[in-house]
Design a protein around this motif. Structure first.
Motif, mmCIF file in Angstrom:
data_model
loop_
_atom_site.group_PDB
_atom_site.id
_atom_site.type_symbol
_atom_site.label_atom_id
_atom_site.label_comp_id
_atom_site.label_asym_id
_atom_site.label_seq_id
_atom_site.Cartn_x
_atom_site.Cartn_y
_atom_site.Cartn_z
ATOM 1 N N SER A 67 -6.442 -30.868 -7.163
ATOM 2 C CA SER A 67 -6.853 -29.632 -6.476
ATOM 3 C C SER A 67 -8.284 -29.205 -6.779
ATOM 4 O O SER A 67 -8.940 -28.570 -5.942
ATOM 5 C CB SER A 67 -5.904 -28.495 -6.872
ATOM 6 O OG SER A 67 -4.572 -28.814 -6.574
ATOM 7 N N THR A 79 -19.276 -27.950 -7.410
ATOM 8 C CA THR A 79 -18.377 -28.989 -6.904
ATOM 9 C C THR A 79 -18.833 -30.376 -7.346
ATOM 10 O O THR A 79 -18.012 -31.225 -7.709
ATOM 11 C CB THR A 79 -18.298 -28.927 -5.368
ATOM 12 O OG1 THR A 79 -17.869 -27.616 -4.973
ATOM 13 C CG2 THR A 79 -17.315 -29.955 -4.824
ATOM 14 N N PHE A 93 -11.486 -29.459 -4.349
ATOM 15 C CA PHE A 93 -11.414 -28.720 -3.093
ATOM 16 C C PHE A 93 -11.527 -27.213 -3.271
ATOM 17 O O PHE A 93 -12.104 -26.524 -2.418
ATOM 18 C CB PHE A 93 -10.088 -29.046 -2.381
ATOM 19 C CG PHE A 93 -9.909 -30.496 -2.067
ATOM 20 C CD1 PHE A 93 -10.558 -31.078 -0.987
ATOM 21 C CD2 PHE A 93 -9.112 -31.303 -2.873
ATOM 22 C CE1 PHE A 93 -10.408 -32.427 -0.706
ATOM 23 C CE2 PHE A 93 -8.947 -32.656 -2.599
ATOM 24 C CZ PHE A 93 -9.597 -33.218 -1.506
ATOM 25 N N THR A 138 -10.377 -19.174 -2.609
ATOM 26 C CA THR A 138 -11.467 -19.854 -1.902
ATOM 27 C C THR A 138 -11.581 -19.346 -0.471
ATOM 28 O O THR A 138 -12.685 -19.059 0.023
ATOM 29 C CB THR A 138 -11.241 -21.381 -1.898
ATOM 30 O OG1 THR A 138 -11.315 -21.856 -3.244
ATOM 31 C CG2 THR A 138 -12.288 -22.093 -1.057
ATOM 32 N N ALA A 184 -6.777 -21.967 -4.023
ATOM 33 C CA ALA A 184 -6.946 -22.160 -2.578
ATOM 34 C C ALA A 184 -7.030 -20.820 -1.847
ATOM 35 O O ALA A 184 -7.880 -20.625 -0.966
ATOM 36 C CB ALA A 184 -5.795 -23.003 -2.022
#
Length: 458
Positions: free
Chosen positions: A370, A329, A373, A436, A433
């Motif tokens: 995006s 990240t 995250f 994740t 997403a």
């Protein structure tokens, strides 16, 4: 100060923070070489014609099916090598390396023959309605890259072994060789000899042939840390082969069907017109530069977590799983901060058509919002789980999200809802997403660690 932070976040009884960063840096440089050379060679093709860019874009998912087989089996080999390295069993490391060198090229050869024989009907069936010039170029390019995949499989065998050992500098040396040679050959074949798309295919074959030869020489050299001998290659060890394929097959099936899904995405992008196909090709290439450094962390996670599992340190493996997501990240944020302002320069390299530029900017902004995250966890956690032998869950869930979210939702957004190319990229970010959330839940439990006990029986 920085050393203390790294030791606190990344240091342990097996690795120091400095060791992990020293392994990571060559991988990052390797990623930039791979993706950077990809950008430059695509830019060279763009100077020939927009039809050539579109043809390469159409062939990409088809060829990636062959690459997926190479990548999956090499990933299985990396995990097995890393685990034996963690256990301190040098002879077993050599045997695992030898089994990978013989198994991977044979699988790649079978896939290559199939693609070469079916190139023409496959291209025309999947992309009927496209311009004839694009279809012919796509067929020629598919045959060229399919042949190059056999040479690439030899190269990837050596690369996977060094990656499992944590000898990432050797990986970097191999990557520099193959990518610089590809760039130089592309310049000669495309810009000087004007061979257009066939020049790109020829440069791939030359670079991968030389890269494969170099990888083998590095493995059998007396200076090698393992020094592979013929007995390690020509004696089949079915237990090691079974373990390599047990980890590799789910990953391979995932990659195979994911690229099948990507091919379907290309089919309905093609319905949006040549401009959308070209814009998607350029956007994907630029996006690959943005995730070049972060993707190196997913590669590093296989080595780090795999060696922890081999040493019997399950708690440490979990801790490093979290650390790898954190590190990825951080690199995503740095890559976006540095890379996004450089987009205008990259667009000039591609000589992007005026009508494609607004689309390229829009889809890249969608991805950039995006990424911080969701991209890190969705990319790193599957590698962490595979390193512990939990290959099936990581692969099958990735496959489901690919087809349901990226393909299904992407189609709904792009065609019926009329969002076009932007809809495809929104669906891709939604997939990150979902992955994740699902992988995060799996990682918090114990099931992903249960598979590691199999290695003790080998």
């Amino acid at each position: 100060m920085l050393t203390k932070i790294l030791d606190k976040k990344l240091g342990s009884s097996i690795f120091t923070g400095r060791q992990i960063i020293s392994m990571l840096m060559p991988l990052i440089m390797d990623s930039f070489f791979v993706f950077g050379i990809g950008v430059l060679t695509t830019a060279m093709i763009s100077s020939s014609s927009q039809e050539s860019v579109a043809a390469i874009s159409l062939v990409g998912p088809l060829y990636m099916m062959v690459y997926a087989i190479n990548n999956a089996i090499s990933a299985g080999g990396t995990v097995v090598v890393a685990m034996f390295k963690g256990k301190g069993e040098t002879e077993r490391v050599k045997e695992a390396a030898g089994q990978l060198i013989v198994g991977l090229p044979l699988c790649s050869l079978a896939a290559c023959i199939l693609l070469v024989l079916c190139a023409d009907p496959l291209i025309r069936f999947l992309f009927h309605g496209m311009e004839e010039t694009i279809l012919v170029k796509a067929e020629h390019y598919l045959i060229g890259v399919a042949i190059s995949a056999v040479f690439l499989s030899v190269y990837m065998s050596g690369f996977a072994v060094f990656r499992g050992l944590g000898e990432t500098k050797k990986c970097l040396h191999l990557s520099i060789l193959i990518n610089v040679l590809h760039f130089v050959a592309s310049f000669v074949f495309i810009n000087i000899l004007k061979l257009d798309i066939m020049g790109s295919a020829l440069s791939l074959n030359l670079a991968r042939l030389v890269g494969g030869m170099a990888a083998v020489l590095m493995l059998i050299s007396k200076k090698s840390s393992i020094e592979i001998r013929p007995r390690h290659v020509f004696r089949i060890d079915w237990r090691i082969q079974k373990e390599i394929f047990r980890i590799g097959i789910p990953c391979g099936m995932e990659q195979l069907f994911m690229n099948g899904g990507a091919m379907l995405v290309q089919v309905y992008i093609a319905k949006l017109g040549t401009a959308s196909v070209a814009a998607n090709a350029v956007s994907n290439s630029i996006f690959s530069v943005l995730y070049a450094a972060p993707s190196a962390v997913a590669t590093l996670a296989v080595t780090i977590v795999g060696q922890c599992i081999g040493a019997g340190e399950k708690k440490l493996a979990r801790r490093y799983g979290r650390s790898m997501v954190w590190l990825c990240t951080v690199l995503v944020l740095l890559s976006l901060a540095i890379g996004m302002p450089c987009i205008p320069i990259l667009l000039k390299l591609y000589q992007a058509q005026t009508e494609t530029v607004p689309m390229i900017y829009r889809v890249l902004i969608i991805a950039a919002v995006s990424m911080p995250f969701f991209w890190g966890a969705s990319s790193v956690l599957p590698s962490v789980m595979r390193s512990a032998g939990d290959a099936s869950y990581a692969s099958y869930f990735s496959l489901v999200t690919m087809w349901v979210v990226r393909v299904g939702l992407g189609y709904l957004m792009a065609i019926p809802m009329g969002l076009g190319l932007e809809g495809v990229w929104i669906a891709m970010c939604t997939e990150w997403a979902v992955k994740t959330a699902a992988f995060g839940l799996r990682f918090r439990g114990e099931k992903w660690l249960a598979h590691s006990d199999r290695m003790d029986k080998m």
